[in-house]
Design a protein around this motif. Structure first.
Motif, mmCIF file in Angstrom:
data_model
loop_
_atom_site.group_PDB
_atom_site.id
_atom_site.type_symbol
_atom_site.label_atom_id
_atom_site.label_comp_id
_atom_site.label_asym_id
_atom_site.label_seq_id
_atom_site.Cartn_x
_atom_site.Cartn_y
_atom_site.Cartn_z
ATOM 1 N N GLY A 113 0.666 -1.208 0.507
ATOM 2 C CA GLY A 113 -0.073 0.213 0.553
ATOM 3 C C GLY A 113 0.086 1.465 0.034
ATOM 4 O O GLY A 113 0.262 2.373 -0.330
ATOM 5 N N LEU A 114 1.982 1.009 -0.267
ATOM 6 C CA LEU A 114 3.027 2.646 0.350
ATOM 7 C C LEU A 114 3.344 3.051 -1.001
ATOM 8 O O LEU A 114 3.593 1.757 -1.888
ATOM 9 N N LYS A 115 3.319 3.781 -1.373
ATOM 10 C CA LYS A 115 4.009 4.251 -3.402
ATOM 11 C C LYS A 115 5.097 3.328 -3.057
ATOM 12 O O LYS A 115 6.031 4.205 -2.523
ATOM 13 N N ASN A 116 5.222 4.046 -4.304
ATOM 14 C CA ASN A 116 7.094 3.306 -4.912
ATOM 15 C C ASN A 116 8.005 4.547 -4.911
ATOM 16 O O ASN A 116 9.189 5.043 -4.471
ATOM 17 N N GLU A 117 7.110 5.707 -4.951
ATOM 18 C CA GLU A 117 8.523 6.807 -4.762
ATOM 19 C C GLU A 117 8.592 7.160 -3.232
ATOM 20 O O GLU A 117 9.344 7.306 -2.855
ATOM 21 N N ALA A 118 7.520 6.768 -2.222
ATOM 22 C CA ALA A 118 7.925 7.163 -0.769
ATOM 23 C C ALA A 118 8.582 5.347 -0.466
ATOM 24 O O ALA A 118 9.885 5.824 0.155
ATOM 25 N N LYS A 119 8.711 4.506 -1.507
ATOM 26 C CA LYS A 119 9.370 3.689 -0.747
ATOM 27 C C LYS A 119 11.195 4.045 -1.068
ATOM 28 O O LYS A 119 11.826 3.834 -0.363
ATOM 29 N N GLU A 120 10.666 4.329 -2.178
ATOM 30 C CA GLU A 120 12.344 5.169 -2.498
ATOM 31 C C GLU A 120 13.194 6.283 -2.002
ATOM 32 O O GLU A 120 14.146 5.987 -1.548
ATOM 33 N N LYS A 121 11.972 7.312 -1.178
ATOM 34 C CA LYS A 121 12.973 7.789 -0.860
ATOM 35 C C LYS A 121 12.997 7.811 1.083
ATOM 36 O O LYS A 121 14.236 8.453 1.938
ATOM 37 N N PHE A 122 12.006 7.271 1.635
ATOM 38 C CA PHE A 122 12.457 6.825 2.711
ATOM 39 C C PHE A 122 13.624 5.331 3.033
ATOM 40 O O PHE A 122 14.477 5.703 3.836
ATOM 41 N N SER A 123 13.324 5.248 2.245
ATOM 42 C CA SER A 123 15.220 3.839 1.908
ATOM 43 C C SER A 123 16.228 4.747 1.596
ATOM 44 O O SER A 123 17.533 4.760 2.254
ATOM 45 N N ARG A 124 16.044 5.808 0.426
ATOM 46 C CA ARG A 124 17.796 7.183 0.520
ATOM 47 C C ARG A 124 17.961 8.030 1.980
ATOM 48 O O ARG A 124 19.093 7.893 2.335
ATOM 49 N N PHE A 125 16.659 8.225 2.352
ATOM 50 C CA PHE A 125 16.429 9.130 3.878
ATOM 51 C C PHE A 125 16.698 8.166 5.189
ATOM 52 O O PHE A 125 17.430 9.010 5.945
ATOM 53 N N GLN A 126 16.478 7.708 5.031
ATOM 54 C CA GLN A 126 16.099 6.634 6.331
ATOM 55 C C GLN A 126 16.209 7.249 7.449
ATOM 56 O O GLN A 126 16.793 8.254 8.777
#
Length: 280
Positions: free
Chosen positions: A234-247
């Motif tokens: 349910g989490l957008k791919n864009e959000a997954k990418e940003k969360f993984s990048r910024f931690q």
């Protein structure tokens, strides 16, 4: 050359290399004050890292340094960062006159103050609170407060607290009146000014404190450093990418990353709660 914001922790330690701390223009900032502030934080945390202690991190409600570090560790800066007061959403809490009150707990924790300095400041705080109570109890006749008295046509007297809250009234207007009371007021102008400021802006400060409490609640929802976002349904791919990048270290910090929506935070919150229950 500079280090991308998403590679820096709020402690100013790099994410790729443990024990390596950056401060100044290498972090994408500009200005002497910004660099000096980072140097202070990086130096403190370098020592804490050596001593295996938790890092020293100021949040957005505690200091402008906290605002600066949070800004460029959660947002992609496209130009050299300068710290402006307008960047802080809790400006009423980040006043010059209450800097000691805000940062005193840290100064005491890290033994930056001697016993005499600690006792002196705690006495100042106690005296300020006592003076506020005196202003609250002392009453002055309407006839003795000049033009301001016209605002209270249906009253014979008001408390000094109520008088201080009036627009245009300062502690300088109150000082000549203090000799009329049986109780003794402080002879320290610093104590009187601190009490007057707290009284005058009490309503605004209380409102902002409620906002800060909500902010703190989100900040206390911590996210493990090794948390994986890839499998969150349910989490957008864009959000997954940003969360993984910024931690991000907390839900609050996650919500301040550019492009992240309240919906993303809601999904992350539910999944994070399940993750913590599973770990337990």
């Amino acid at each position: 050359d500079y280090c991308p914001a998403y590679q820096i922790k709020p402690s100013l330690e790099t994410k790729r290399y443990n024990g390596l701390f950056f401060a100044g223009q290498i972090n994408g900032t500009s200005g002497y004050e910004e660099a000096a502030g980072q140097g202070l934080l990086a130096g403190i945390n370098a020592v804490l890292c050596i001593e295996k202690e938790k890092p020293f991190i100021l949040d957005r409600s505690e200091a402008y340094l906290g605002v600066m570090v949070d800004d460029w560790t959660t947002r992609s800066t496209t130009e050299p960062y300068r710290l402006c007061t307008s960047r802080a959403e809790y400006r009423l809490a980040l006043r010059e006159d209450n800097a000691r009150d805000r940062l005193y707990p840290y100064a005491k924790k890290y033994a930056l103050l001697g016993n005499q300095e600690i006792q002196s400041f705690e006495t100042l705080q106690d005296s300020t609170n006592a003076e506020i109570q005196k202003f609250r109890k002392a009453r002055i006749a309407i006839s003795k407060i000049g033009e301001t008295g016209k605002r209270f046509k249906r009253k014979d007297s008001i408390s000094l607290e109520e008088y201080l809250k009036q627009p245009g009234v300062t502690i300088q207007d109150v000082l000549p009146l203090l000799g009329q009371f049986e109780q003794t007021f402080s002879d320290s102008i610093e104590v009187l000014e601190r009490a007057a400021i707290d009284i005058k802006y009490a309503g605004y400060i209380a409102k902002q404190q409620r906002e800060i409490n909500k902010f703190k609640k989100m900040e206390n929802e911590t996210i493990p450093e090794d948390f994986s976002y890839r499998n969150i349904k349910g989490l957008k791919n864009e959000a997954k990418e940003k969360f993984s990048r910024f931690q991000p270290l907390s839900l609050g910090q996650a919500g301040r990353i550019e492009g992240i929506t309240p919906g993303d935070i809601a999904v992350l919150s539910v999944f994070l709660k399940r993750h913590k229950e599973t770990v337990k």
